[in-house]
Design a protein around this motif. Sequence first.
Motif, PDB file in Angstrom:
ATOM      1  N   THR A  85      37.831  25.758  34.228  1.00 15.82           N
ATOM      2  CA  THR A  85      38.808  26.595  35.157  1.00 15.82           C
ATOM      3  C   THR A  85      40.283  26.205  34.771  1.00 15.82           C
ATOM      4  OG1 THR A  85      37.020  26.157  36.973  1.00 15.82           O
ATOM      5  CG2 THR A  85      39.335  26.992  37.618  1.00 15.82           C
ATOM      6  N   TYR A  88      45.696  29.121  36.419  1.00 13.85           N
ATOM      7  CA  TYR A  88      45.920  30.364  36.673  1.00 13.85           C
ATOM      8  C   TYR A  88      44.851  30.838  37.642  1.00 13.85           C
ATOM      9  CZ  TYR A  88      46.637  35.691  36.603  1.00 13.85           C
ATOM     10  OH  TYR A  88      46.768  36.714  36.789  1.00 13.85           O
ATOM     11  N   ASP A  89      43.584  30.515  37.540  1.00  8.91           N
ATOM     12  CA  ASP A  89      42.439  30.685  38.336  1.00  8.91           C
ATOM     13  C   ASP A  89      42.645  30.140  39.714  1.00  8.91           C
ATOM     14  OD1 ASP A  89      41.087  31.813  36.079  1.00  8.91           O
ATOM     15  OD2 ASP A  89      40.045  29.998  35.369  1.00  8.91           O
ATOM     16  N   PRO A  93      42.914  33.499  42.601  1.00  6.07           N
ATOM     17  CA  PRO A  93      41.430  33.369  43.075  1.00  6.07           C
ATOM     18  C   PRO A  93      40.947  34.697  43.060  1.00  6.07           C
ATOM     19  CG  PRO A  93      42.527  32.816  44.963  1.00  6.07           C
ATOM     20  CD  PRO A  93      43.463  32.606  44.097  1.00  6.07           C
ATOM     21  N   TYR A  96      39.588  35.835  39.734  1.00  8.53           N
ATOM     22  CA  TYR A  96      38.885  35.096  39.036  1.00  8.53           C
ATOM     23  C   TYR A  96      37.230  35.724  38.868  1.00  8.53           C
ATOM     24  CZ  TYR A  96      36.107  31.266  37.739  1.00  8.53           C
ATOM     25  OH  TYR A  96      35.353  30.065  36.911  1.00  8.53           O
ATOM     26  N   SER A  97      36.687  35.851  37.726  1.00  9.55           N
ATOM     27  CA  SER A  97      35.484  36.433  37.669  1.00  9.55           C
ATOM     28  C   SER A  97      34.320  34.995  36.962  1.00  9.55           C
ATOM     29  CB  SER A  97      35.372  37.366  36.322  1.00  9.55           C
ATOM     30  OG  SER A  97      36.390  38.248  36.748  1.00  9.55           O
ATOM     31  N   ALA A 119      42.366  22.524  39.065  1.00  7.23           N
ATOM     32  CA  ALA A 119      41.429  23.186  37.996  1.00  7.23           C
ATOM     33  C   ALA A 119      40.491  22.143  37.355  1.00  7.23           C
ATOM     34  CB  ALA A 119      42.590  23.918  37.058  1.00  7.23           C
TER      35      ALA A 119
END
Length: 284
Positions: A85, A88-89, A93, A96-97, A119
């Motif tokens: 992770t 940026y994730d 959110p 996010y995939s 992260a």
Amino acid sequence: MFRPLLRVLRRARILVFLSLIAALVILASYMFAGFIDEAAKSAKFIELGFDHIFVPSARLHIDRRQLMSRILRYQGIPFGFFPATTAYDIDHPEAYSFWLGEEHWTPPKSFLLSATALASFRTHMNVINDIVRLEHASTLVLGDQIDIAADIKQQMRTVVESLPATWDILYLGHCSNETLRPTTFHSQIYVAADPKCVFAYALSRAGAWRLKRVLDNMWPAPQKTFEGVLSDMVVPLFLEAYVVDPPLVAHVDKISDSLYSPTYYTLGNSTLDKLGLLSRKHMR
């Protein structure tokens, strides 16, 4: 009159033949049992004595994955990269995939930790969730910017065999200046009192379960970094933790396109050095 007798004799010969084959199989199994057991143990120690090795790495860290692939393939150690992770994730959110098999998680709400720390926390949570889900008896988690001892397979064989059945976590590398307390079962295994850094740690199944329960209760608002949580669990002995010293894994920094420098500790027998990738000028 003779046909029934011939039939009986034929069956008797077949029975004797099958009995002889069975006896030979049993004899062979006794003769080769030690070899087969040793071969199975050797195969396991190709993975340093653990069921699996995870190497978490962010999507953009292509150079780090190339480094780890080169080191571990040179050593003949099988491993698997794990999607890390990123900051940026955490900050986005909505974009996010979730990857296949990932436990869906709620975006964090902690104001005490940076997006990078969150992260990292989430990455280790995901790794531990997978360890539990896949029911690995023991797993090694390695960072993606490390050096390992050239003779790590030989050394880890005695280390893993010496661990008590109750162990939860084992640090193969660390950056702590703590005074280590020796154990009675191996000269290189010490009791971890205040472990630092998480670039090389192994978990037993029991240790992974204990960690998962604690981390699940902390998310989505952890108050400390993953490293800090581990330290807090080791000090009151909630986790039975050990340290390998001298370390068999060391963190490194990239100083040029083809050279790396030790961050905290220089291995005496370095794989990077054998590959010509270790800067002797910056060795500590």
